[in-house]
Design a protein around this motif. Structure first.
Motif, PDB file in Angstrom:
ATOM      1  N   TYR A  19       0.842  -1.203   0.000  1.00 45.68           N
ATOM      2  CA  TYR A  19       0.000   0.000   0.000  1.00 45.68           C
ATOM      3  C   TYR A  19       0.878   1.255   0.000  1.00 45.68           C
ATOM      4  CZ  TYR A  19      -3.739   3.205   1.478  1.00 45.68           C
ATOM      5  OH  TYR A  19      -4.640   4.237   1.550  1.00 45.68           O
ATOM      6  N   LEU A  23       1.227   4.302  -2.629  1.00 38.15           N
ATOM      7  CA  LEU A  23       0.963   5.672  -2.204  1.00 38.15           C
ATOM      8  C   LEU A  23       2.133   6.579  -2.553  1.00 38.15           C
ATOM      9  CD1 LEU A  23      -0.881   7.686  -0.783  1.00 38.15           C
ATOM     10  CD2 LEU A  23       0.083   6.942   1.404  1.00 38.15           C
ATOM     11  N   GLU A  26       1.938   7.338  -6.155  1.00 34.97           N
ATOM     12  CA  GLU A  26       0.873   8.300  -6.441  1.00 34.97           C
ATOM     13  C   GLU A  26       1.310   9.706  -6.076  1.00 34.97           C
ATOM     14  OE1 GLU A  26      -3.582   7.635  -5.969  1.00 34.97           O
ATOM     15  OE2 GLU A  26      -3.107   8.780  -4.149  1.00 34.97           O
ATOM     16  N   SER A  62      -6.543   2.390   4.373  1.00 38.20           N
ATOM     17  CA  SER A  62      -7.017   3.749   4.098  1.00 38.20           C
ATOM     18  C   SER A  62      -7.793   4.310   5.280  1.00 38.20           C
ATOM     19  CB  SER A  62      -7.906   3.758   2.855  1.00 38.20           C
ATOM     20  OG  SER A  62      -7.163   3.501   1.682  1.00 38.20           O
ATOM     21  N   ARG A  71      -3.183  11.442   4.117  1.00 36.91           N
ATOM     22  CA  ARG A  71      -3.570  11.103   2.747  1.00 36.91           C
ATOM     23  C   ARG A  71      -3.680   9.593   2.588  1.00 36.91           C
ATOM     24  NH1 ARG A  71      -1.056  13.478  -2.819  1.00 36.91           N
ATOM     25  NH2 ARG A  71      -1.763  11.838  -4.238  1.00 36.91           N
ATOM     26  N   TRP A  72      -4.746   9.153   1.914  1.00 36.84           N
ATOM     27  CA  TRP A  72      -4.896   7.735   1.602  1.00 36.84           C
ATOM     28  C   TRP A  72      -4.919   7.548   0.094  1.00 36.84           C
ATOM     29  CZ3 TRP A  72      -9.722   7.342  -0.768  1.00 36.84           C
ATOM     30  CH2 TRP A  72     -10.694   8.267  -0.387  1.00 36.84           C
ATOM     31  N   LEU A  73      -4.723   6.317  -0.333  1.00 30.60           N
ATOM     32  CA  LEU A  73      -4.537   5.988  -1.746  1.00 30.60           C
ATOM     33  C   LEU A  73      -5.838   6.090  -2.525  1.00 30.60           C
ATOM     34  CD1 LEU A  73      -2.514   4.926  -3.878  1.00 30.60           C
ATOM     35  CD2 LEU A  73      -3.059   2.612  -3.101  1.00 30.60           C
ATOM     36  N   SER A 147       4.315   9.532   4.022  1.00 28.37           N
ATOM     37  CA  SER A 147       5.291   8.808   3.224  1.00 28.37           C
ATOM     38  C   SER A 147       6.253   8.125   4.169  1.00 28.37           C
ATOM     39  CB  SER A 147       6.042   9.757   2.277  1.00 28.37           C
ATOM     40  OG  SER A 147       6.626  10.804   3.025  1.00 28.37           O
TER      41      SER A 147
END
Length: 239
Positions: A19, A23, A26, A62, A71-73, A147
């Motif tokens: 995950y 992320l 992204e 998430s 922040r989530w994916l 991150s």
């Protein structure tokens, strides 16, 4: 469905790691494929799990990030009514990471949107540059992001810096300046990023000047340059 069968710590950690890797990509605006990652997990550490159960677990992750206002994916909307036990275990996996910076100490870029808007603005300004600079903001808006930064071995980093003798191992130029301790300033780069499974070993680390470091991360020829350095520095291994 296998929602009811308990996940081991190893399975949960594999899901969290995957995950966070997506992320990170992204956030950087890099392409990735969620379905391919799901399949890769089920071919490996999550063998025996269904595609839907892996996706549901991603939504659990998430949910934990969302609870922390992080922040989530995209595409993995936070699941509702996640059990506290599951949340606690996911939180423990996340807390194994240091939630500052990005792999290899890269600065956080807030997704592809920032880059796209900057490129559009440059194209517009280039056609008819305004006399006055843009107003900007006295107090920039804050955005919560997440991150990971891996714990790196200082012995490996020290050895690589010493063996470089103050010269960039990529372009052979001397370090551009001395740091606050009076040592030549070079940065240690993982040829195969830690986020992609590269090891924190001297055989995967190279001392480079800031210019070459940026090129290895952001240059249009970054992959060719990486291969060139692998061929040049004898100790490096193509992981």
């Amino acid at each position: 469905m296998d929602y009811g069968r308990g996940w081991t710590d190893q399975e949960l950690e594999a899901a969290v790691n995957a995950y966070l890797e997506m992320l990170e990509r992204e956030i950087r605006g890099e392409a990735f494929n969620k379905k391919a990652m799901n399949r890769e997990l089920r071919d490996g550490p999550l063998a025996g799990r269904t595609a839907s159960s892996v996706e549901f677990r991603m939504q659990n992750i998430s949910a934990v990030l969302n609870d922390r206002q992080l922040r989530w994916l995209s595409g993995y909307r936070p699941a509702a009514n996640v059990g506290e036990g599951v949340k606690t275990r996911i939180s423990m996996m996340l807390e194994k990471r240091t939630w500052i910076g990005t792999p290899n100490d890269e600065p956080v870029v807030i997704g592809a949107e920032l880059e796209q808007r900057t490129r559009a603005a440059r194209a517009r300004i280039g056609k008819k540059p305004p006399v006055q600079p843009p107003q900007g903001r006295e107090i920039p808006d804050a955005v919560a992001t997440v991150s990971m930064q891996y714990k790196r071995d200082p012995e490996v980093r020290a050895w690589v810096l010493e063996i470089s003798n103050g010269r960039c191992e990529a372009c052979d130029s001397p370090a551009p300046f001395l740091d606050i301790y009076g040592d030549p300033f070079l940065e240690v780069h993982h040829v195969r990023p830690l986020a992609e499974g590269g090891p924190d070993k001297a055989e995967n680390s190279v001392a480079v000047c800031p210019n070459c470091h940026r090129r290895l991360h952001y240059g249009h020829d970054r992959e060719q340059y990486r291969l060139q350095i692998l061929d040049k520095v004898e100790r490096l291994v193509a992981y």
